[in-house]
Design a protein around this motif. Sequence first.
Motif, mmCIF file in Angstrom:
data_model
loop_
_atom_site.group_PDB
_atom_site.id
_atom_site.type_symbol
_atom_site.label_atom_id
_atom_site.label_comp_id
_atom_site.label_asym_id
_atom_site.label_seq_id
_atom_site.Cartn_x
_atom_site.Cartn_y
_atom_site.Cartn_z
ATOM 1 N N ASP A 71 -5.569 9.797 -2.965
ATOM 2 C CA ASP A 71 -6.249 9.154 -1.833
ATOM 3 C C ASP A 71 -5.715 9.671 -0.511
ATOM 4 O O ASP A 71 -6.484 9.919 0.431
ATOM 5 N N TYR A 72 -4.389 9.808 -0.429
ATOM 6 C CA TYR A 72 -3.772 10.286 0.823
ATOM 7 C C TYR A 72 -4.220 11.704 1.137
ATOM 8 O O TYR A 72 -4.513 12.040 2.296
ATOM 9 N N LYS A 132 -1.179 6.944 -5.496
ATOM 10 C CA LYS A 132 -2.095 7.004 -4.358
ATOM 11 C C LYS A 132 -2.122 8.387 -3.699
ATOM 12 O O LYS A 132 -2.768 8.565 -2.667
ATOM 13 N N GLN A 166 4.687 5.768 -4.565
ATOM 14 C CA GLN A 166 3.261 5.715 -4.293
ATOM 15 C C GLN A 166 2.534 6.938 -4.848
ATOM 16 O O GLN A 166 1.512 7.366 -4.322
ATOM 17 N N THR A 210 1.667 6.835 3.429
ATOM 18 C CA THR A 210 2.794 6.069 2.903
ATOM 19 C C THR A 210 3.421 5.154 3.940
ATOM 20 O O THR A 210 4.229 4.291 3.604
#
Length: 479
Positions: A47-48, A44, A41, A356
Motif C-alpha cells: 500500500d505504501y 502494508k 508494518q 509508516t
Amino acid sequence: MLTILGFAMIATFLVLIMMKKMSPIAALVLIPALFCVAVGQGAKLGDYVIEGVGNLAPTAAMLMFAIVYFGVMIDVGLFDPIVRGILRFCKADPMRIVIGTAVLAAIVSLDGDGSTTFMITVSAMYPLYKRLKMSLVVMTGIAATANGVMNTLPWGGPTARAATALKLDAGDIFVPMIPALGVGLAAVLLLAVVLGRRERKRLGTLTLDEVLTTETVTESETVLVGTGGGSDRTRTNSGGAGTGTGTGSDADDAEGAEADAGEDEGFKGLDPNRATLRPKLYWFNAGLTVALLTAMIMELMPIPVLFLLGAALALTVNFPHMTAQRARIAAHADNVLNVSGMVFAAAVFTGVLSGTGMVDHMADWLVGAIPDGMGPHMAIVTGILSIPLTYFMSNDGFYFGVLPVLAEAGAAHGVSPLEVARASLVGQPLHMSSPLVPAVYVLVGMAKVEFGDHTRFTVKWAALTSLVVLCAGLLFGII
C-alpha cells in the motif's frame, strides 16, 4: 522508536550509496522495505509503495518525455550556439567554464522547474566538461546549488508552500528575501571561482582553437594542450577518446578522478557533421522550446502533458520518418530508463517514510527538542532546522507538517510568521541535492555521475551556501 528508525533508514541509505556498496535504485527500494518490516508494518508495504508511486507518477512521466524532448533538441543542434557562445566567453578556461555553469543554471532556473534547469544546463555544459576532462561533480554540484538558491522564486515551490501553509502572501515572503538570496547567489559564484581555479590548476588553460578542433583529427594529432601546475599536459585523440598525462597530485584528487573515468564521448555538442542536425528548422525548434517553457511558467497545462505534446511534435517535425523517430527514442532510452527508474524507486523510499509515520515522528521530535528559551529566536531556529529537514524530507512534509508548528511556537513569543516563513527558505540550496528530490536524478543521470559522488562533493558546499543566506538574512534584518 519510529523517530530512531526514520533517521537510521536515511543514514543507512546515504552511507551505502556514498560508499558505493549499493546502487541508488537498489538502496531506494531494499532499505525502506527492510525498515518497513522492522517496524512491524511489512504487510502494508504494498500500500505504501503504490501510494508513493501514485504521487510521483506525474513526475516520472514528465521526466520521461522531457528527456526525449531535450535529447531531440540536442540532436538537432538547438544548444550548439549556446555551447559555442559559452566556450568563446570562457576561452576554454576551466575557471570561466565553472562560472558559466553557475550563471547558466541560475538563469535557466527562472522557469521554476529543477528538472528542466538541469536538463538544459547539462545539455549545454556536459560536452565542455567531457572534452576538457573537467570534473563532472563540479558541474553537478554548482548547478544544483545555484538552482537551490533560485528555487525560492514564488513559482518555484517552497515559497508558495510556505505562503499556503501559513496563509501569507508569497510576495511578502519572497521580496524582502531578495538581498539575502542575492548574497547566496554571489556565494555560489565565489564557490565557482574557487572550484574553477582548482580545475585550472589541475588541467591548465587551454586555447580555444584547440578545443574547437573536430573529431576528424588523426590519432597522432594533438587536440588539447594545456599548461598547469608547472608541467605541460598533452592530450591526443584516438578514435574520439581522449587520454591525458600529467604530473601533480591534483590529478588524483577524489573530486576530479571521475573526470577521467569512462570513455570520452567527444565534443558531440559541437560536431558540425552529425547526421541529426536540422539547421533549417533551428528557429522552429527555438520557438517551440520558448513556447513550451512559457506555457509551463503560465501553467496552461500540467507539465507532463506539455512535455508529452512537445516531444511528439519535435520528433514528428524534425524526424518525419518512423525509422528515424525510433532511432532517436532508442538513442535516449538509457537516460529515460535510468531517471524514471530512479524516480519510481524513490517512490518506495518516500512511501515508506510517510506511510509508516516515520517522517511525522522525526518532525515532532525535532520540534519538541527546541528549548523553551529559544522561542524568541524561532526565526533563527527555523532557518537552521530548514537545512537538515528539507534534506531529509520532502518540501511538502517540511512546509505543511513542520513549518506551521514552528510558526505557532514563534508567535507565542512575538515572532512574526513572515520572519519564520522567510527563514524556512534558507535550506533550499541543500534541498536540491536531497535523495528525495526527483530532479537530482535527472542531474546525475544526464551528467553520468554517481549519486554518491555527487552527494559527497556537494553537501558541504550547499550547506555552507545555506548558512550564508541565513547570515545575510540576519545581517539585513530580514529574518
